[in-house]
Design an enzyme around this catalytic site. Structure first.
Site, PDB file in Angstrom:
ATOM      1  N   LYS A 177      -4.055   0.001  13.946  1.00 51.50           N
ATOM      2  CA  LYS A 177      -4.910   1.039  13.364  1.00 51.50           C
ATOM      3  C   LYS A 177      -6.335   0.592  13.665  1.00 51.50           C
ATOM      4  O   LYS A 177      -6.796  -0.414  13.126  1.00 51.50           O
ATOM      5  CB  LYS A 177      -4.670   1.125  11.860  1.00 51.50           C
ATOM      6  CG  LYS A 177      -5.659   2.001  11.092  1.00 51.50           C
ATOM      7  CD  LYS A 177      -5.268   2.121   9.614  1.00 51.50           C
ATOM      8  CE  LYS A 177      -6.272   2.950   8.827  1.00 51.50           C
ATOM      9  NZ  LYS A 177      -5.873   3.126   7.416  1.00 51.50           N
ATOM     10  N   ASP A 179      -2.670  14.477   6.613  1.00 52.68           N
ATOM     11  CA  ASP A 179      -2.125  13.213   6.132  1.00 52.68           C
ATOM     12  C   ASP A 179      -0.889  13.398   5.263  1.00 52.68           C
ATOM     13  O   ASP A 179      -1.000  13.410   4.042  1.00 52.68           O
ATOM     14  CB  ASP A 179      -3.217  12.475   5.319  1.00 52.68           C
ATOM     15  CG  ASP A 179      -2.893  11.005   5.127  1.00 52.68           C
ATOM     16  OD1 ASP A 179      -1.979  10.523   5.813  1.00 52.68           O
ATOM     17  OD2 ASP A 179      -3.557  10.355   4.310  1.00 52.68           O
ATOM     18  N   ARG A 216     -11.726  17.927   9.735  1.00 50.95           N
ATOM     19  CA  ARG A 216     -10.955  16.683   9.903  1.00 50.95           C
ATOM     20  C   ARG A 216      -9.662  16.926  10.685  1.00 50.95           C
ATOM     21  O   ARG A 216      -9.223  16.070  11.462  1.00 50.95           O
ATOM     22  CB  ARG A 216     -10.619  16.101   8.519  1.00 50.95           C
ATOM     23  CG  ARG A 216      -9.659  14.940   8.584  1.00 50.95           C
ATOM     24  CD  ARG A 216      -9.466  14.288   7.241  1.00 50.95           C
ATOM     25  NE  ARG A 216      -8.324  13.379   7.277  1.00 50.95           N
ATOM     26  CZ  ARG A 216      -7.806  12.794   6.219  1.00 50.95           C
ATOM     27  NH1 ARG A 216      -8.317  13.012   5.014  1.00 50.95           N
ATOM     28  NH2 ARG A 216      -6.780  11.978   6.324  1.00 50.95           N
ATOM     29  N   GLU A 255       0.852  -1.182   0.000  1.00 47.89           N
ATOM     30  CA  GLU A 255       0.000   0.000   0.000  1.00 47.89           C
ATOM     31  C   GLU A 255       0.891   1.237   0.000  1.00 47.89           C
ATOM     32  O   GLU A 255       1.787   1.367   0.839  1.00 47.89           O
ATOM     33  CB  GLU A 255      -0.893  -0.029   1.251  1.00 47.89           C
ATOM     34  CG  GLU A 255      -1.747   1.209   1.377  1.00 47.89           C
ATOM     35  CD  GLU A 255      -3.112   0.918   2.011  1.00 47.89           C
ATOM     36  OE1 GLU A 255      -3.505  -0.252   2.073  1.00 47.89           O
ATOM     37  OE2 GLU A 255      -3.757   1.888   2.428  1.00 47.89           O
ATOM     38  N   ARG A 256       0.653   2.112  -0.959  1.00 47.09           N
ATOM     39  CA  ARG A 256       1.453   3.332  -1.132  1.00 47.09           C
ATOM     40  C   ARG A 256       2.930   2.999  -1.332  1.00 47.09           C
ATOM     41  O   ARG A 256       3.813   3.760  -0.906  1.00 47.09           O
ATOM     42  CB  ARG A 256       1.286   4.279   0.070  1.00 47.09           C
ATOM     43  CG  ARG A 256      -0.132   4.556   0.481  1.00 47.09           C
ATOM     44  CD  ARG A 256      -1.022   4.949  -0.665  1.00 47.09           C
ATOM     45  NE  ARG A 256      -2.395   5.188  -0.225  1.00 47.09           N
ATOM     46  CZ  ARG A 256      -3.364   5.531  -1.063  1.00 47.09           C
ATOM     47  NH1 ARG A 256      -3.138   5.644  -2.354  1.00 47.09           N
ATOM     48  NH2 ARG A 256      -4.582   5.749  -0.612  1.00 47.09           N
ATOM     49  N   GLU A 308     -10.691   4.730   9.009  1.00 48.37           N
ATOM     50  CA  GLU A 308     -10.874   4.361   7.608  1.00 48.37           C
ATOM     51  C   GLU A 308     -11.414   2.937   7.458  1.00 48.37           C
ATOM     52  O   GLU A 308     -10.920   2.142   6.662  1.00 48.37           O
ATOM     53  CB  GLU A 308      -9.557   4.522   6.840  1.00 48.37           C
ATOM     54  CG  GLU A 308      -9.052   5.953   6.835  1.00 48.37           C
ATOM     55  CD  GLU A 308      -7.771   6.163   6.031  1.00 48.37           C
ATOM     56  OE1 GLU A 308      -6.980   5.230   5.932  1.00 48.37           O
ATOM     57  OE2 GLU A 308      -7.585   7.282   5.524  1.00 48.37           O
ATOM     58  N   GLU A 320       3.719   9.113  -0.908  1.00 51.08           N
ATOM     59  CA  GLU A 320       2.325   9.010  -1.337  1.00 51.08           C
ATOM     60  C   GLU A 320       1.801  10.313  -1.939  1.00 51.08           C
ATOM     61  O   GLU A 320       1.111  10.296  -2.953  1.00 51.08           O
ATOM     62  CB  GLU A 320       1.462   8.605  -0.132  1.00 51.08           C
ATOM     63  CG  GLU A 320      -0.025   8.596  -0.433  1.00 51.08           C
ATOM     64  CD  GLU A 320      -0.876   8.193   0.772  1.00 51.08           C
ATOM     65  OE1 GLU A 320      -0.314   7.842   1.824  1.00 51.08           O
ATOM     66  OE2 GLU A 320      -2.114   8.241   0.644  1.00 51.08           O
ATOM     67  N   HIS A 347      -3.820  18.625   0.262  1.00 48.51           N
ATOM     68  CA  HIS A 347      -4.744  17.544  -0.104  1.00 48.51           C
ATOM     69  C   HIS A 347      -5.565  17.857  -1.355  1.00 48.51           C
ATOM     70  O   HIS A 347      -6.764  17.571  -1.414  1.00 48.51           O
ATOM     71  CB  HIS A 347      -5.689  17.232   1.068  1.00 48.51           C
ATOM     72  CG  HIS A 347      -5.969  15.764   1.209  1.00 48.51           C
ATOM     73  ND1 HIS A 347      -6.542  15.019   0.199  1.00 48.51           N
ATOM     74  CD2 HIS A 347      -5.747  14.894   2.225  1.00 48.51           C
ATOM     75  CE1 HIS A 347      -6.666  13.757   0.603  1.00 48.51           C
ATOM     76  NE2 HIS A 347      -6.169  13.650   1.812  1.00 48.51           N
ATOM     77  N   ARG A 367      -2.276   3.791  16.979  1.00 40.84           N
ATOM     78  CA  ARG A 367      -2.254   4.967  16.105  1.00 40.84           C
ATOM     79  C   ARG A 367      -3.373   5.965  16.404  1.00 40.84           C
ATOM     80  O   ARG A 367      -4.498   5.567  16.727  1.00 40.84           O
ATOM     81  CB  ARG A 367      -2.346   4.539  14.637  1.00 40.84           C
ATOM     82  CG  ARG A 367      -1.147   3.756  14.196  1.00 40.84           C
ATOM     83  CD  ARG A 367      -1.299   3.285  12.783  1.00 40.84           C
ATOM     84  NE  ARG A 367      -0.823   4.204  11.778  1.00 40.84           N
ATOM     85  CZ  ARG A 367      -1.481   4.520  10.667  1.00 40.84           C
ATOM     86  NH1 ARG A 367      -2.688   4.035  10.432  1.00 40.84           N
ATOM     87  NH2 ARG A 367      -0.953   5.324   9.779  1.00 40.84           N
TER      88      ARG A 367
HETATM   89  C1  BDP Z   1      -3.279   7.377   4.211  1.00 38.27           C
HETATM   90  C2  BDP Z   1      -3.183   6.407   3.092  1.00 38.27           C
HETATM   91  C3  BDP Z   1      -3.798   5.074   3.366  1.00 38.27           C
HETATM   92  C4  BDP Z   1      -3.360   4.577   4.720  1.00 38.27           C
HETATM   93  C5  BDP Z   1      -3.700   5.597   5.768  1.00 38.27           C
HETATM   94  C6  BDP Z   1      -3.141   5.256   7.134  1.00 38.27           C
HETATM   95  O1  BDP Z   1      -3.794   6.993   1.973  1.00 38.27           O
HETATM   96  O2  BDP Z   1      -3.423   4.208   2.337  1.00 38.27           O
HETATM   97  O3  BDP Z   1      -3.968   3.368   5.023  1.00 38.27           O
HETATM   98  O4  BDP Z   1      -3.138   6.830   5.458  1.00 38.27           O
HETATM   99  O5  BDP Z   1      -2.135   5.843   7.488  1.00 38.27           O
HETATM  100  O6  BDP Z   1      -2.183   8.231   4.067  1.00 38.27           O
HETATM  101  O7  BDP Z   1      -3.695   4.449   7.843  1.00 38.27           O
END
Ligand code: BDP
Length: 706
Positions: free
Chosen positions: A292, A370, A341, A172-173, A296, A398, A526, A329
């Protein structure tokens, strides 16, 4: 003509090139002082240290360095930790040993029986290994080793990489190929890369790795995978690197056959206790869990009407008997929360200050949104004195051009670490919060979301190696100057020639501001295209969650642009200490680099340089593009100092970066121009495409977006 060269190897070796020292002045000095190595002790770590020294010295000095049989010999390099040093040496090092912690080291020129030699010592063998890497760095960067007396120790305990690697091999990323971990062939097949990964990390002091994605898969906690994790832990152990895993909160249901994952449920608590026992049986030095939760879409304690403290403490209790920790986290925000946010994580976590178990550390991203090209420091750093807080930086780019753009991130990290929270008056920097010195915490940590993958050069862009390297150096010492780090890295990775080091260092230092300018100047943030975050997408407004849409962040309209987070707006400024809140709140004192982060301002608002805001924004975009052009000019002159492969790679990448910087400039300015209704100021190039064209671009297979 087709030329074949084998210098692709050079990429792979990272900053551990150990190329022959070019300057004979140094070669003479080094050769006269290093006649051989004498290693005390025989642990795997001491063996690794000895091997590395031999490898390094034989490359740097272009001669074979032997392991001596006789410690009495003159001009030998002795390695050893406290328990293996003789009384005379211990006496000699007493003062220095008192100054270091368990991971620290001493490099000192001493005389034993009137014979000069150098000693690399530590309280532990790992300290010795760190000393060896730092000794090699002296040679790699052409420093004198005459009468050395170096005493050094890490200021932060947990210096860790977070791999966002999935069990299916994707990252991921991740923009450097697929995952390093070959789960299919583990545990029996040990890729040489695992060892080289450990060497690279140890060389910069990284001592932990979370192997898997924060968006976790519970299967990693099953015996089938734990066996593989155990094999990796065994490879990393001699290098002082502990393995950690992410824990999916719903694992008791998914792999434990329980009906719930409620942290108050006795069976759930017990399941985690047993799971911890099982892991520690295989991996006695297992570091702990990274979690986490309720973020999300990830499961968490709130699914059962419990809170973050309940969740974190349950896991903490499970690993506590074995000395493990939980990194929980604070990256949370909710679509059900109508608040800004940027305020949500603080609102949710600050009330929990002091309620976490003492083996919990809360992991906070550097900024409240972010990992943007620029964010003001996260207000949580100044607001939870009773809780150990861990920094989370993103090394993978990212939001900063993936592995295509040359952006030297330690400059960004330094800016954050130096930020003053004012939580205990002036000088309460973020660095002091995370190294535990401000609030007296014993567990301290810093995490970097890795940019490492299966690419031959590990990081996709040769210069992205500097971001991994620099993260490690700052994790060891968060007060280091990013300029020093860039210089060391260049000398170790490419060349010690001043004609190379100086201009390229300048290029690296400038690169961070360049990306801010061509992507998100003056506090914008963003506005990347959504989902994959590749390229500009300030127009995106159709996503289900409002805070996933760029229009949420820039709020451009006929009246102006920017997010009002001052008293008249979301009042996010109030989450900072009064001194800082006041500074950000008043448009006159708010640093211009953060202007549109905190304020919504009319297009003709007058900037400090006298330009109206619209012109200022446009000129910044142009400046960013011009800065990339000047990076190209610098690099194009460097062909004589760099092997052909890396020279060309960087050249091609800078070309793409330049094109993409223009794309950013044109797309954003055309889009914002609809609202400002003003002409582009003099000095800003005219766009070559229409806004419709830019909006029509789609990238369904952009990397890193799973
Ligand atoms: C964001 C990313 C995502 C991650 C999330 C995270 O877009 O892919 O899962 O943060 O840090 O930056 O949990």
């Amino acid at each position: 003509m087709v030329s074949i060269n084998l210098s692709a190897q050079a990429d792979y070796k990272l900053w551990l090139q150990y190329a022959k020292v070019q300057n004979t002045k140094w070669t003479t000095e080094y050769q006269s002082k290093i006649k051989g190595i004498f290693a005390l002790g025989n642990s795997e770590t001491i063996q690794a240290a000895t091997k590395e020294l031999q490898l390094g010295l034989s490359g740097l000095l272009d001669t074979k360095i032997t392991v001596q049989q006789n410690i009495e010999d003159e001009n030998i390099l002795i390695l050893g930790s406290k328990s293996s040093l003789n009384e005379e040496t211990l006496k000699n090092l007493k003062n220095e040993l008192n100054q270091i912690n368990d991971e620290g080291y001493i490099i000192k020129t001493i005389s034993i029986k009137n014979r000069k030699k150098m000693i690399i010592a530590g309280k532990t063998d790992i300290g010795v290994l760190y000393g060896v890497y730092n000794f090699l760095r002296l040679l790699q960067t052409n420093k004198s080793i005459e009468n050395l007396k170096i005493v050094d120790a890490p200021k932060i305990n947990i210096r860790i990489l977070n791999h966002w690697d999935n069990l299916n091999g994707t990252v991921e990323r991740g923009y450097a190929g697929s995952s390093l971990w070959n789960w299919q062939k583990l545990p029996d097949f040990i890729d040489q890369r695992y060892i080289d990964y450990a060497r690279a990390n140890a060389s910069i002091g990284i001592n932990g790795t979370v192997l898997n994605n924060v968006n976790a898969n519970a299967l990693i906690l099953t015996p089938q995978y734990l066996e593989k994790v155990e094999a990796l832990a065994k490879v990393f152990r001699p290098y002082g690197i502990k393995v950690y895993l992410t824990a999916r909160f719903s694992a008791p249901i998914e792999i434990g056959k329980l009906k719930t994952a409620d942290p108050y449920d006795a069976n759930v608590k017990n399941w985690w206790k047993e799971k911890a026992k099982e892991i520690y049986k295989r991996i006695p030095d297992f570091g702990g869990f990274l979690v986490k939760a309720n973020s999300e879409g990830q499961p968490g304690p709130q699914n059962y009407n419990r809170n973050h403290v309940d969740g974190a403490n349950m896991l903490a209790d499970a690993v506590a008997p074995f000395g493990g920790i939980v990194m929980w986290r604070a990256f949370v925000y909710s679509e059900h929360d109508v608040n800004d946010r940027a305020k949500q994580a603080y609102s949710e976590f600050v009330p929990y200050d002091g309620q976490f178990r003492n083996n919990v550390i809360v992991q906070v991203k550097n900024g409240a949104i972010d990992f943007q090209p620029r964010e003001p420091f996260h207000p949580i750093f100044g607001a939870m004195p009773k809780t150990p807080l861990m920094m989370e930086f993103q090394i993978t780019q990212e939001y900063l051009g993936f592995s295509t753009h040359l952006v030297y991130l330690p400059k960004l990290y330094q800016e954050v670490l130096e930020s003053d929270t004012f939580s205990k008056g002036k000088g309460s920097t973020v660095a002091k919060v995370i190294d535990g010195s401000l609030n007296n915490h014993k567990i301290t940590g810093i995490a970097g979301v890795a940019n490492i993958g299966s690419d031959i050069n590990w990081t996709g862009h040769p210069f992205a190696q500097a971001n991994w390297y620099g993260f490690g150096r700052l994790a060891w010492d968060p007060y280091l100057d990013s300029e020093t780090i860039a210089e060391d890295w260049l000398r170790m990775t490419f060349s010690n020639d001043e004609n190379f080091v100086n201009p390229v260092k300048e290029m690296m230092l400038q690169s961070r501001e360049a990306v801010v300018n061509y992507m998100t100047p003056l506090g914008l943030h963003h506005i990347m295209d959504t989902g994959h975050h590749y390229g500009p997408g300030p127009w995106v407004s159709n996503l289900s969650r409002p805070e996933w849409n760029p229009i949420y962040y820039h709020k451009a309209d006929k009246n102006g642009i920017g997010f009002d987070r001052s008293k008249t707006g979301s009042n996010a400024t109030a989450q900072y200490a009064p001194e800082i809140a006041k500074l950000f709140d008043d448009v006159k004192t708010c640093p211009e680099k953060d202007l549109l982060w905190f304020h919504h301002l009319p297009w003709d608002y007058k900037l400090k340089n006298g330009q109206p805001l619209w012109n200022g924004i446009a000129l910044k975009y142009q400046e960013g593009v011009d800065e990339v052009a000047s990076m190209q000019t610098t690099w194009n002159r460097m062909g004589n100092y760099v092997d052909e492969t890396r020279f060309k790679e960087v050249q091609m990448l800078l070309n793409i970066q330049h094109k993409e910087a223009k794309w950013w400039r044109d797309a954003c300015l055309l889009y914002f121009q609809q609202f400002s209704g003003k002409e582009l100021p003099k000095g800003v190039e005219k766009p070559t495409q229409t806004l419709e064209y830019f909006e029509s671009l789609k990238f369904p297979f952009a990397p890193g977006n799973n």
